[in-house]
Design an enzyme around this catalytic site. Structure first.
Site, PDB file in Angstrom:
ATOM      1  N   CYS A  92      45.868  23.653  42.705  1.00 28.92           N
ATOM      2  CA  CYS A  92      45.447  24.851  41.974  1.00 28.92           C
ATOM      3  C   CYS A  92      45.064  25.981  42.918  1.00 28.92           C
ATOM      4  O   CYS A  92      45.342  27.155  42.654  1.00 28.92           O
ATOM      5  CB  CYS A  92      44.299  24.518  41.036  1.00 28.92           C
ATOM      6  SG  CYS A  92      42.842  23.816  41.849  1.00 28.92           S
ATOM      7  N   HIS A 386      38.341  23.499  39.554  1.00 29.29           N
ATOM      8  CA  HIS A 386      39.676  24.057  39.349  1.00 29.29           C
ATOM      9  C   HIS A 386      39.677  25.542  39.706  1.00 29.29           C
ATOM     10  O   HIS A 386      38.723  26.266  39.409  1.00 29.29           O
ATOM     11  CB  HIS A 386      40.083  23.869  37.885  1.00 29.29           C
ATOM     12  CG  HIS A 386      41.472  24.303  37.568  1.00 29.29           C
ATOM     13  ND1 HIS A 386      42.577  23.877  38.261  1.00 29.29           N
ATOM     14  CD2 HIS A 386      41.948  25.139  36.593  1.00 29.29           C
ATOM     15  CE1 HIS A 386      43.668  24.404  37.747  1.00 29.29           C
ATOM     16  NE2 HIS A 386      43.310  25.181  36.733  1.00 29.29           N
ATOM     17  N   ASN A 408      45.928  30.693  34.070  1.00 26.28           N
ATOM     18  CA  ASN A 408      45.886  29.325  34.561  1.00 26.28           C
ATOM     19  C   ASN A 408      47.231  28.919  35.156  1.00 26.28           C
ATOM     20  O   ASN A 408      48.219  29.658  35.083  1.00 26.28           O
ATOM     21  CB  ASN A 408      45.495  28.376  33.425  1.00 26.28           C
ATOM     22  CG  ASN A 408      44.930  27.064  33.913  1.00 26.28           C
ATOM     23  OD1 ASN A 408      44.839  26.815  35.111  1.00 26.28           O
ATOM     24  ND2 ASN A 408      44.555  26.206  32.992  1.00 26.28           N
TER      25      ASN A 408
END
Length: 463
Positions: A92, A386, A408
């Protein structure tokens, strides 16, 4: 005589304390008290029936009062386009670092969409992390295996996680390439098996180096053994990911339908062309909200990097409101930000909304669960899990933030078409850090950046 009396009194007190603090088992009396505390009245029976027949506690705890109260509209929003998907990987931080840059590249080349090859950078990230691990093994070869630093290194020699400084280290050293130049493979999309084998190989090599050091081997000999180990690492990476190109040709079609070609490019040259010249640690800084430590101080996490010569993770600790003010200024200036948070907390994944009261577990279970942010951090109940790109903010009539938006990297089907809307209260509770242009910080924060970093170990509770 007084001394003797003092020692006797101290012994009596110590004995009394040790008796009162002695561990107590659950005996018959304690078990009876526990059983009596659980009263199976009608409301409790209804809850028990629901929980024992429904495995999803989360769905039963969904707070009806919060449904339909948060929309996905934003007064201020960065011009972003396209959703990426990191698949079953912990990259991520890499996706987010690149997603911040994608809008500029789309505009520069007049594209409908663009993405980087994360596989290309992943190859070098894992190679560099392997080298750093082996260098740390050489440096600590004389310490025992129960030494905390040694144990920390061997617990996980390498993994695919990271933060923004790791992207900066690796991208400036090896460059970047478009997605088409080095496509994803099964093992870049699903990293656990390959990472497990790399760790097995590295632990074996690490122990071999330690045994050599125990038998009197010189540093030069240990480094020779390190190179042998890195050849094994390179082989595993090349077999699972493919070899990164030294040069490449990239053909693309722009919005006007024209097909264009970039010939004989090196990854470093491409990185230089697509990265703004001021996108450096001199102009961009990581800011973080950690209420367990003093604000307006700089902190450095020791040995938290990927390349041996790269920079460590460094951040400025700021109060929540200072971070929000800077973030809003960045969004108003059409600048997306690298951000990270505790994404799973109070997150309705289907609707793509996060609110600190989205799930009412306390009412469902009848127990108190809430803690202050600082207590959640030090007890490991909460921490950054994250990284995503912060792209939007909605405000009230006084320009006070009421909600924010993440881009995202879980694909378009996750959340609200790939995006996550979160309330300003959720920001306060579960947001941790941003990478932001220094110009958006207030004078007090800029001044604090000049302070000498406080050193923190890589195993600190915050990281």
């Amino acid at each position: 005589m007084k001394s003797i009396h003092f020692k006797v009194a101290a012994c009596v007190l110590a004995g009394a304390l040790s008796g009162s603090l002695r561990a107590q088992e659950i005996g018959e009396a304690q078990l009876k008290e526990l059983k009596e505390s659980f009263v199976l009245d009608a409301p409790t029976r209804a809850i028990q029936n629901a929980l024992t027949s429904n495995a999803n506690i989360r769905s039963l705890a969904l707070n009806r009062e919060k449904q339909g109260k948060t929309d996905h509209f934003f007064k201020y929003r960065v011009a972003v386009k396209g959703i990426t998907d990191q698949k079953q990987s912990g990259r991520c931080w890499m996706f987010t670092s690149m997603n911040v840059l994608r809008p500029g590249i789309i505009k520069k080349y007049n594209l409908d969409d663009f993405d980087f090859s994360h596989n290309y950078l992943y190859f070098y990230d894992m190679l560099e992390k392997s080298n750093l691990f082996l260098e740390n093994v050489i440096r600590t070869a004389q310490a025992g295996m129960d030494d905390r630093e040694v144990a920390f290194y061997f617990s996980t020699p390498v993994n695919d996680g990271g933060v923004w400084n790791l992207y900066y280290n690796i991208a400036t050293k090896y460059g970047v390439v478009p997605a088409e130049v080095m496509p994803e493979t099964e093992h870049s999309d699903n990293t656990s098996q390959m990472a497990g084998l790399l760790n097995e190989s590295l632990r074996r090599s690490g122990m071999e180096i330690r045994h050599m050091a125990e038998n009197g081997a010189k540093t030069a000999q240990l480094r020779e053994q390190k190179m042998t180990a890195l050849k094994d690492v390179y082989r595993i990476l090349a077999l699972c990911l493919g070899e990164p190109p030294a040069t490449f040709t990239w053909r693309y079609k722009d919005k006007d339908g024209d097909i264009k070609t970039l010939k004989d490019y090196t990854p470093k040259r491409f990185h230089e062309e697509v990265t703004p010249q001021d996108y450096t640690p001199d102009n961009y800084v990581m800011i973080m909200n950690d209420p367990t430590r003093p604000y307006y101080k700089v902190y450095e996490i020791q040995n938290y990097r990927n390349s041996y010569e790269g920079m460590n993770w460094v951040y400025l600790n700021l109060p929540d409101e200072a971070i929000k003010q800077a973030a809003l200024a960045s969004i108003k200036n059409n600048e997306a930000m690298y951000a990270s948070c505790d994404v799973g907390k109070q997150f309705d994944r289907k609707k793509g909304i996060s609110d600190p009261e989205m799930y009412d577990y306390e009412s469902l279970l009848g127990v108190k669960l809430s803690m202050e942010k600082a207590d959640r951090i030090v007890s490991r109940q909460s921490g950054s899990t994250h990284a995503m790109t912060l792209v939007g903010c909605d405000v009230d009539e006084n320009e006070t933030p009421v909600k924010w938006e993440f881009e995202n990297s879980w694909g378009e089907k996750a959340g609200h078409k790939g995006y996550i809307t979160f309330t300003d209260d959720w920001f306060s509770e579960y947001m941790f850090r941003l990478v932001i242009r220094k110009a958006h910080l207030d004078k007090k924060a800029v001044k604090a950046l000049k302070g000498k970093p406080v050193q923190l170990p890589a195993w600190d509770y915050m990281f």
